[in-house]
Design a protein around this motif. Structure first.
Motif, PDB file in Angstrom:
ATOM      1  N   GLU A  16     -17.476  11.103  -8.845  1.00 12.48           N
ATOM      2  CA  GLU A  16     -16.114  12.145  -8.642  1.00 12.48           C
ATOM      3  C   GLU A  16     -15.839  12.407  -7.202  1.00 12.48           C
ATOM      4  OE1 GLU A  16     -16.229  15.835 -11.305  1.00 12.48           O
ATOM      5  OE2 GLU A  16     -17.419  14.743 -12.630  1.00 12.48           O
ATOM      6  N   LEU A  17     -16.926  12.494  -6.382  1.00 12.42           N
ATOM      7  CA  LEU A  17     -16.497  12.630  -5.178  1.00 12.42           C
ATOM      8  C   LEU A  17     -15.682  11.445  -4.507  1.00 12.42           C
ATOM      9  CD1 LEU A  17     -19.996  14.173  -3.932  1.00 12.42           C
ATOM     10  CD2 LEU A  17     -17.531  15.457  -4.083  1.00 12.42           C
ATOM     11  N   LYS A  18     -16.412  10.267  -4.753  1.00  8.79           N
ATOM     12  CA  LYS A  18     -15.446   9.019  -4.464  1.00  8.79           C
ATOM     13  C   LYS A  18     -14.084   8.955  -5.017  1.00  8.79           C
ATOM     14  CE  LYS A  18     -19.583   5.992  -3.834  1.00  8.79           C
ATOM     15  NZ  LYS A  18     -20.429   4.848  -4.233  1.00  8.79           N
ATOM     16  N   LEU A  19     -13.898   9.061  -6.203  1.00  7.24           N
ATOM     17  CA  LEU A  19     -12.495   9.159  -6.791  1.00  7.24           C
ATOM     18  C   LEU A  19     -11.641  10.267  -5.977  1.00  7.24           C
ATOM     19  CD1 LEU A  19     -13.302   8.526 -10.575  1.00  7.24           C
ATOM     20  CD2 LEU A  19     -12.364   7.032  -8.655  1.00  7.24           C
ATOM     21  N   ALA A  20     -12.132  11.500  -5.670  1.00  9.13           N
ATOM     22  CA  ALA A  20     -11.487  12.395  -5.106  1.00  9.13           C
ATOM     23  C   ALA A  20     -10.807  11.913  -3.580  1.00  9.13           C
ATOM     24  CB  ALA A  20     -12.185  13.570  -4.965  1.00  9.13           C
ATOM     25  N   PHE A  21     -11.892  11.108  -2.869  1.00  3.34           N
ATOM     26  CA  PHE A  21     -11.678  10.769  -1.687  1.00  3.34           C
ATOM     27  C   PHE A  21     -10.775   9.702  -1.636  1.00  3.34           C
ATOM     28  CE2 PHE A  21     -12.718   7.576   1.625  1.00  3.34           C
ATOM     29  CZ  PHE A  21     -12.594   8.506   2.699  1.00  3.34           C
ATOM     30  N   ALA A  23      -8.390   9.434  -4.120  1.00  6.43           N
ATOM     31  CA  ALA A  23      -7.027  10.058  -4.132  1.00  6.43           C
ATOM     32  C   ALA A  23      -6.451  10.839  -3.041  1.00  6.43           C
ATOM     33  CB  ALA A  23      -7.252  11.188  -5.169  1.00  6.43           C
ATOM     34  N   SER A  24      -7.127  11.089  -2.233  1.00  5.70           N
ATOM     35  CA  SER A  24      -6.871  11.808  -0.881  1.00  5.70           C
ATOM     36  C   SER A  24      -6.567  10.623   0.036  1.00  5.70           C
ATOM     37  CB  SER A  24      -7.842  12.551  -0.179  1.00  5.70           C
ATOM     38  OG  SER A  24      -9.105  11.765   0.347  1.00  5.70           O
ATOM     39  N   CYS A  25      -6.973   9.589  -0.065  1.00  7.59           N
ATOM     40  CA  CYS A  25      -6.451   8.330   0.822  1.00  7.59           C
ATOM     41  C   CYS A  25      -4.927   8.006   0.283  1.00  7.59           C
ATOM     42  CB  CYS A  25      -7.658   7.213   0.928  1.00  7.59           C
ATOM     43  SG  CYS A  25      -8.835   7.353   1.361  1.00  7.59           S
ATOM     44  N   VAL A  26      -4.694   7.818  -0.944  1.00  9.68           N
ATOM     45  CA  VAL A  26      -3.238   7.672  -1.459  1.00  9.68           C
ATOM     46  C   VAL A  26      -2.476   8.828  -0.881  1.00  9.68           C
ATOM     47  CG1 VAL A  26      -1.845   7.496  -3.340  1.00  9.68           C
ATOM     48  CG2 VAL A  26      -4.259   6.608  -3.374  1.00  9.68           C
ATOM     49  N   GLU A  27      -2.874  10.062  -1.119  1.00 12.59           N
ATOM     50  CA  GLU A  27      -1.979  10.976  -0.649  1.00 12.59           C
ATOM     51  C   GLU A  27      -1.734  11.137   0.834  1.00 12.59           C
ATOM     52  OE1 GLU A  27      -2.251  16.127  -0.253  1.00 12.59           O
ATOM     53  OE2 GLU A  27      -3.758  14.922  -1.400  1.00 12.59           O
ATOM     54  N   GLY A  28      -2.747  10.834   1.643  1.00 10.94           N
ATOM     55  CA  GLY A  28      -2.760  10.621   3.046  1.00 10.94           C
ATOM     56  C   GLY A  28      -1.872   9.531   3.612  1.00 10.94           C
ATOM     57  N   ASP A  59     -19.371   5.567   1.616  1.00 13.62           N
ATOM     58  CA  ASP A  59     -20.313   6.067   2.642  1.00 13.62           C
ATOM     59  C   ASP A  59     -19.935   6.088   4.063  1.00 13.62           C
ATOM     60  OD1 ASP A  59     -21.882   6.781   0.293  1.00 13.62           O
ATOM     61  OD2 ASP A  59     -23.115   4.983   0.592  1.00 13.62           O
ATOM     62  N   THR A  60     -19.329   5.037   4.504  1.00 14.83           N
ATOM     63  CA  THR A  60     -19.033   5.171   6.069  1.00 14.83           C
ATOM     64  C   THR A  60     -17.622   5.821   6.239  1.00 14.83           C
ATOM     65  OG1 THR A  60     -20.203   2.722   6.102  1.00 14.83           O
ATOM     66  CG2 THR A  60     -18.504   3.490   7.825  1.00 14.83           C
ATOM     67  N   LEU A  61     -16.918   5.400   5.258  1.00 13.54           N
ATOM     68  CA  LEU A  61     -15.469   5.820   5.351  1.00 13.54           C
ATOM     69  C   LEU A  61     -15.378   7.561   5.345  1.00 13.54           C
ATOM     70  CD1 LEU A  61     -13.460   3.581   3.130  1.00 13.54           C
ATOM     71  CD2 LEU A  61     -13.271   3.525   5.573  1.00 13.54           C
ATOM     72  N   HIS A  62     -16.331   8.232   4.489  1.00 17.65           N
ATOM     73  CA  HIS A  62     -15.983   9.378   4.331  1.00 17.65           C
ATOM     74  C   HIS A  62     -16.598  10.263   5.889  1.00 17.65           C
ATOM     75  CE1 HIS A  62     -20.182  10.185   2.941  1.00 17.65           C
ATOM     76  NE2 HIS A  62     -20.053  11.455   3.278  1.00 17.65           N
ATOM     77  N   THR A  63     -17.106   9.587   6.553  1.00 21.19           N
ATOM     78  CA  THR A  63     -17.845  10.336   7.727  1.00 21.19           C
ATOM     79  C   THR A  63     -16.701  10.257   9.113  1.00 21.19           C
ATOM     80  OG1 THR A  63     -18.933   8.154   8.462  1.00 21.19           O
ATOM     81  CG2 THR A  63     -20.241   9.511   7.212  1.00 21.19           C
ATOM     82  N   GLU A  64     -15.748   9.382   9.065  1.00 22.59           N
ATOM     83  CA  GLU A  64     -14.553   9.059   9.891  1.00 22.59           C
ATOM     84  C   GLU A  64     -13.603  10.528   9.896  1.00 22.59           C
ATOM     85  OE1 GLU A  64     -13.187   5.202   9.566  1.00 22.59           O
ATOM     86  OE2 GLU A  64     -15.030   4.285   9.591  1.00 22.59           O
ATOM     87  N   SER A  65     -13.020  10.520  10.914  1.00 23.69           N
ATOM     88  CA  SER A  65     -11.950  11.355  10.811  1.00 23.69           C
ATOM     89  C   SER A  65     -10.744  10.746   9.794  1.00 23.69           C
ATOM     90  CB  SER A  65     -11.033  11.383  11.917  1.00 23.69           C
ATOM     91  OG  SER A  65     -10.195  10.341  12.524  1.00 23.69           O
ATOM     92  N   ARG A  66      -9.932  11.822   9.291  1.00 25.05           N
ATOM     93  CA  ARG A  66      -8.903  11.399   8.282  1.00 25.05           C
ATOM     94  C   ARG A  66      -7.898  10.641   8.981  1.00 25.05           C
ATOM     95  NH1 ARG A  66      -8.674  10.969   3.831  1.00 25.05           N
ATOM     96  NH2 ARG A  66      -9.469  12.902   3.422  1.00 25.05           N
ATOM     97  N   GLU A  67      -7.668  10.514  10.224  1.00 29.74           N
ATOM     98  CA  GLU A  67      -6.869   9.666  10.923  1.00 29.74           C
ATOM     99  C   GLU A  67      -7.273   7.995  11.004  1.00 29.74           C
ATOM    100  OE1 GLU A  67      -3.109   8.464  12.184  1.00 29.74           O
ATOM    101  OE2 GLU A  67      -3.662  10.420  11.337  1.00 29.74           O
TER     102      GLU A  67
END
Length: 86
Positions: A16-21, A23-28, A59-67
């Motif tokens: 669920e965390l991965k899917l939310a992430f 979705a946030s990428c699509v939104e961003g 695992d790697t991507l979610h540690t980076e800044s949103r930008e």
């Protein structure tokens, strides 16, 4: 007291965390590019960005800044689009 506070925390399954992430990428990307969410999602789907990039490298991507994440995902999409047209 502290244990009662910790008991109230919601723990989401990793999927669920991965899917939310994702979705946030699509939104961003939609906000960054000024496109609709649907347009961005369709573009990502065509190159399988969610299945082959965002979820496997969560695992790697979610540690980076949103930008940085949005730049990385956009670069992945553009590279895949170029390789499909060549």
């Amino acid at each position: 007291m502290e244990n009662r506070i910790l008991e109230k925390l919601v723990r989401l399954p990793l999927d669920e965390l991965k899917l939310a992430f994702a979705a946030s990428c699509v939104e961003g990307l939609a906000r960054k590019t000024g496109k609709s969410y649907l347009d961005v999602y369709e573009r990502m789907s065509k190159v399988e960005a969610i299945e082959n990039y965002i979820l496997p490298y969560y695992d790697t991507l979610h540690t980076e800044s949103r930008e940085c994440v949005l730049d990385d995902v956009m670069e992945y999409i553009e590279n895949r689009e170029r390789s499909k047209t060549c």
